[in-house]
Motif scaffolding. Structure first.
Motif, PDB file in Angstrom:
ATOM      1  N   GLN A  64     -45.195  58.745  13.426  1.00 11.46           N
ATOM      2  CA  GLN A  64     -46.355  58.336  12.630  1.00 11.46           C
ATOM      3  C   GLN A  64     -46.737  59.368  11.572  1.00 11.46           C
ATOM      4  O   GLN A  64     -47.396  59.041  10.587  1.00 11.46           O
ATOM      5  CB  GLN A  64     -47.540  58.073  13.548  1.00 11.46           C
ATOM      6  N   HIS A  65     -46.325  60.611  11.757  1.00 12.32           N
ATOM      7  CA  HIS A  65     -46.660  61.658  10.785  1.00 12.32           C
ATOM      8  C   HIS A  65     -45.496  61.996   9.851  1.00 12.32           C
ATOM      9  O   HIS A  65     -45.613  62.914   9.029  1.00 12.32           O
ATOM     10  CB  HIS A  65     -47.086  62.931  11.525  1.00 12.32           C
ATOM     11  N   GLN A 259     -41.048  63.817  17.465  1.00 15.01           N
ATOM     12  CA  GLN A 259     -40.753  62.870  16.415  1.00 15.01           C
ATOM     13  C   GLN A 259     -40.693  63.582  15.077  1.00 15.01           C
ATOM     14  O   GLN A 259     -41.300  64.627  14.885  1.00 15.01           O
ATOM     15  CB  GLN A 259     -41.819  61.763  16.384  1.00 15.01           C
TER      16      GLN A 259
END
Length: 260
Positions: A64-65, A259
């Protein structure tokens, strides 16, 4: 176990060189670089599968980042690249000549830098760096990849000084960015923007948007100032990354925490 890991990483790196060499047979350059990056990604997945690990465990998952970190890396890398001409312009023995290339060649060259940065980040800051860090710690992992990164750049035509001081310092910065952010988005943005920024300012041998011109008799002084600016830029970027992620445990092992 640790001995087997060293052998696997050595084999992984040798296979990335084979992929790179085979891809370089093809033309144009953008195609060869893209295929080298894709081949390295597939190879990474193969090694991870053999070890029962997920792509996220070595920072290869899109998170998500990721977009934000990539953009931050681009911004930081461009600021780093811009520091060199600032230092040199301040010396009074250097100037930039504006070049007016068409959009096509600029987009093509930037695409080549993106593909090349993807390939190098996958080789040096993905599976290899993260697995070495998990088994041996940050310092050994960084040292091993520093040497390999510098030697590869030496083999491809750089001088010893440029390969170890220039590319090598970049390897340490990009490695720190990968380990602290637990992904490749941030170092990829830094890497791409640094190389693209240097080209745009005319420091890659061929002019980008500008041509870098050093006054006669000041080549050595300009080289020294260029390295000094680069050292300052790398140092500032490393400090910012370290303190921004100072509460993060870079040796995370869970997929959810690893991630890009």
């Amino acid at each position: 176990m640790k001995k087997n890991l060293v052998l696997r990483i050595g084999l992984f790196y040798l296979l990335t060189l084979v992929i790179f060499a085979l891809a370089n047979v093809l033309k144009p350059l953008l195609l060869s670089m893209t295929l080298a990056a894709l081949g390295t990604y597939v190879l990474s997945l193969f090694f991870l599968r053999r070890e029962g690990l997920s792509p996220a465990s070595v920072g290869l998952a899109f998170g998500q980042h990721s977009v934000v970190r990539f953009c931050c890396g681009l911004t930081g890398g461009l600021l780093m690249a811009g520091l060199q001409p600032v230092f040199l312009l301040a010396s009074g023995q250097f100037h930039l000549e504006r070049v007016h290339p068409s959009a096509g060649p600029v987009i093509l060259q930037l695409s080549v830098y993106l593909a090349a940065a993807c390939r190098e980040e996958l080789v040096f800051r993905g599976y290899s760096l993260r697995r070495l860090d998990q088994q041996y710690g940050l310092w050994i992992a960084q040292a091993v990849l520093f040497v390999l990164f510098a030697l590869e750049h030496k083999i491809t035509g750089m001088s010893w000084l440029t390969a170890f001081v220039g590319a090598g310092s970049g390897a340490l910065l990009f490695g720190l960015a990968s380990l602290k952010s637990r992904g490749l988005a941030l170092p990829l943005g830094l890497h791409l923007a640094w190389n693209a920024g240097q080209w745009l300012f005319g420091f890659k041998g061929t002019p980008g948007l500008w041509r870098a011109v050093v006054e006669p008799g000041y080549a050595e002084q300009a080289e020294f100032l260029g390295y000094a600016a680069y050292g300052v830029a790398v140092g500032i970027a490393a400090i910012i990354i370290y303190f921004y992620y100072r509460h993060e445990n870079h040796r995370a092992h869970t997929p959810a925490e690893s991630q890009a």
